[in-house]
Structures are given as structure tokens and as C-alpha cells.
Design a protein around this motif. Structure first.
Motif, mmCIF file in Angstrom:
data_model
loop_
_atom_site.group_PDB
_atom_site.id
_atom_site.type_symbol
_atom_site.label_atom_id
_atom_site.label_comp_id
_atom_site.label_asym_id
_atom_site.label_seq_id
_atom_site.Cartn_x
_atom_site.Cartn_y
_atom_site.Cartn_z
ATOM 1 N N ASN A 68 2.662 1.635 -3.411
ATOM 2 C CA ASN A 68 1.748 2.112 -4.454
ATOM 3 C C ASN A 68 1.416 3.588 -4.271
ATOM 4 O OD1 ASN A 68 1.622 -0.355 -5.745
ATOM 5 N ND2 ASN A 68 -0.225 -1.010 -4.660
ATOM 6 N N HIS A 69 1.221 4.001 -3.036
ATOM 7 C CA HIS A 69 0.918 5.405 -2.763
ATOM 8 C C HIS A 69 2.075 6.304 -3.196
ATOM 9 C CE1 HIS A 69 -0.650 8.961 -0.777
ATOM 10 N NE2 HIS A 69 0.549 9.111 -0.239
ATOM 11 N N ILE A 70 3.273 5.930 -2.832
ATOM 12 C CA ILE A 70 4.437 6.739 -3.180
ATOM 13 C C ILE A 70 4.636 6.783 -4.696
ATOM 14 C CG2 ILE A 70 6.957 6.859 -3.023
ATOM 15 C CD1 ILE A 70 6.644 5.895 -0.117
ATOM 16 N N SER A 71 4.469 5.653 -5.367
ATOM 17 C CA SER A 71 4.673 5.645 -6.813
ATOM 18 C C SER A 71 3.574 6.420 -7.548
ATOM 19 C CB SER A 71 4.757 4.216 -7.341
ATOM 20 O OG SER A 71 3.542 3.536 -7.160
ATOM 21 N N ASN A 72 2.365 6.463 -7.010
ATOM 22 C CA ASN A 72 1.280 7.200 -7.649
ATOM 23 C C ASN A 72 1.302 8.693 -7.347
ATOM 24 O OD1 ASN A 72 0.231 4.898 -8.852
ATOM 25 N ND2 ASN A 72 -1.114 4.472 -7.128
ATOM 26 N N TRP A 73 1.800 9.069 -6.201
ATOM 27 C CA TRP A 73 1.761 10.465 -5.772
ATOM 28 C C TRP A 73 3.167 11.071 -5.627
ATOM 29 C CZ3 TRP A 73 -2.699 13.182 -5.437
ATOM 30 C CH2 TRP A 73 -3.867 12.457 -5.507
ATOM 31 N N ASN A 74 4.168 10.520 -6.321
ATOM 32 C CA ASN A 74 5.542 10.982 -6.128
ATOM 33 C C ASN A 74 5.743 12.442 -6.495
ATOM 34 O OD1 ASN A 74 5.284 10.567 -8.873
ATOM 35 N ND2 ASN A 74 7.144 9.371 -9.088
ATOM 36 N N MET A 75 5.096 12.942 -7.541
ATOM 37 C CA MET A 75 5.263 14.352 -7.912
ATOM 38 C C MET A 75 4.673 15.285 -6.863
ATOM 39 S SD MET A 75 4.590 14.599 -11.941
ATOM 40 C CE MET A 75 5.615 13.794 -13.123
ATOM 41 N N VAL A 76 3.573 14.873 -6.265
ATOM 42 C CA VAL A 76 2.948 15.699 -5.234
ATOM 43 C C VAL A 76 3.859 15.777 -4.017
ATOM 44 C CG1 VAL A 76 0.946 15.929 -3.716
ATOM 45 C CG2 VAL A 76 0.641 15.162 -6.069
ATOM 46 N N TRP A 77 4.383 14.640 -3.586
ATOM 47 C CA TRP A 77 5.289 14.639 -2.432
ATOM 48 C C TRP A 77 6.570 15.414 -2.730
ATOM 49 C CZ3 TRP A 77 3.637 13.882 2.140
ATOM 50 C CH2 TRP A 77 2.595 13.019 2.385
ATOM 51 N N PHE A 78 7.096 15.264 -3.946
ATOM 52 C CA PHE A 78 8.298 16.000 -4.330
ATOM 53 C C PHE A 78 8.032 17.501 -4.300
ATOM 54 C CE2 PHE A 78 11.218 17.900 -7.396
ATOM 55 C CZ PHE A 78 12.425 17.418 -6.930
ATOM 56 N N GLY A 79 6.886 17.901 -4.836
ATOM 57 C CA GLY A 79 6.538 19.318 -4.817
ATOM 58 C C GLY A 79 6.415 19.850 -3.409
ATOM 59 N N LEU A 80 5.732 19.103 -2.557
ATOM 60 C CA LEU A 80 5.554 19.539 -1.173
ATOM 61 C C LEU A 80 6.892 19.667 -0.452
ATOM 62 C CD1 LEU A 80 3.744 20.076 1.345
ATOM 63 C CD2 LEU A 80 3.854 17.623 1.752
ATOM 64 N N ILE A 81 7.696 18.636 -0.514
ATOM 65 C CA ILE A 81 8.927 18.611 0.268
ATOM 66 C C ILE A 81 10.031 19.442 -0.376
ATOM 67 C CG2 ILE A 81 10.765 17.135 1.172
ATOM 68 C CD1 ILE A 81 8.561 14.927 1.399
ATOM 69 N N PHE A 82 10.336 19.191 -1.644
ATOM 70 C CA PHE A 82 11.462 19.861 -2.283
ATOM 71 C C PHE A 82 11.153 21.319 -2.608
ATOM 72 C CE2 PHE A 82 13.938 21.088 -6.044
ATOM 73 C CZ PHE A 82 15.212 20.946 -5.520
ATOM 74 N N TRP A 83 10.109 21.547 -3.410
ATOM 75 C CA TRP A 83 9.808 22.924 -3.809
ATOM 76 C C TRP A 83 9.365 23.761 -2.622
ATOM 77 C CZ3 TRP A 83 12.176 24.488 -7.713
ATOM 78 C CH2 TRP A 83 12.381 23.678 -8.816
ATOM 79 N N GLY A 84 8.623 23.169 -1.697
ATOM 80 C CA GLY A 84 8.249 23.901 -0.493
ATOM 81 C C GLY A 84 9.456 24.345 0.302
ATOM 82 N N SER A 85 10.462 23.480 0.404
ATOM 83 C CA SER A 85 11.695 23.838 1.110
ATOM 84 C C SER A 85 12.459 24.930 0.378
ATOM 85 C CB SER A 85 12.590 22.610 1.259
ATOM 86 O OG SER A 85 11.968 21.639 2.042
ATOM 87 N N ILE A 135 0.838 -1.207 0.000
ATOM 88 C CA ILE A 135 0.000 0.000 0.000
ATOM 89 C C ILE A 135 0.870 1.252 0.000
ATOM 90 C CG2 ILE A 135 -1.624 1.348 1.378
ATOM 91 C CD1 ILE A 135 -2.865 -1.332 2.251
ATOM 92 N N ILE A 136 1.880 1.287 0.840
ATOM 93 C CA ILE A 136 2.769 2.453 0.911
ATOM 94 C C ILE A 136 3.543 2.617 -0.387
ATOM 95 C CG2 ILE A 136 4.814 3.382 2.067
ATOM 96 C CD1 ILE A 136 3.684 2.207 4.663
#
Length: 66
Positions: free
Chosen positions: A10-27, A7-8
Motif C-alpha cells: 500500500n505504501h509503494i502504490s500510494n507514494w510511487n511518484m515520490v519514490w520514483f522522483g527521489l530515486i530516478f530523477w535524483g540519480s 502495508i509495504i
């Protein structure tokens, strides 16, 4: 435990751009704001990164790619 890992993963592979945007671009946005001593909340900058990530997920690529 195997199901949780699946489950984790699949979630990461489906939402990787969102997490990257939140963590990397937000920083990045937060660091730039801190450098210019902007008094706005860091949540605003991380939300901007999240917004870029959501747009990238919808488009399937980042904004600067055609």
C-alpha cells in the motif's frame, strides 16, 4: 508477515511518484552534476528529485503533463 506485505504494498502504490522522483530523477540530476563537475552535495540533487516527486503526487501527474 502477510500484514507487513500489505502495508509495504500500500505504501509503494500510494507514494510511487515520490519514490520514483527521489530515486530516478535524483540519480539523473546527480549524474548531470557529476558530468559538469559541480561541487554541490549529491543530497541537493536527490532532494530536487524528491521535490519533483512530491509535486507530482500532489498534482496527480508529472509536471510536463497537462
Amino acid at each position: 508477515m502477510e500484514k507487513l506485505n500489505t502495508i509495504i504494498s500500500n505504501h509503494i502504490s500510494n507514494w510511487n511518484m515520490v519514490w520514483f522522483g527521489l530515486i530516478f530523477w535524483g540519480s539523473i540530476f546527480n549524474a548531470i552534476a557529476a558530468n559538469y563537475e559541480t561541487t554541490l552535495s549529491p543530497i541537493l540533487w536527490y532532494a530536487s528529485g524528491l521535490f519533483l516527486g512530491v509535486i507530482a503526487k500532489i498534482r496527480g501527474t508529472w509536471l510536463w503533463k497537462v
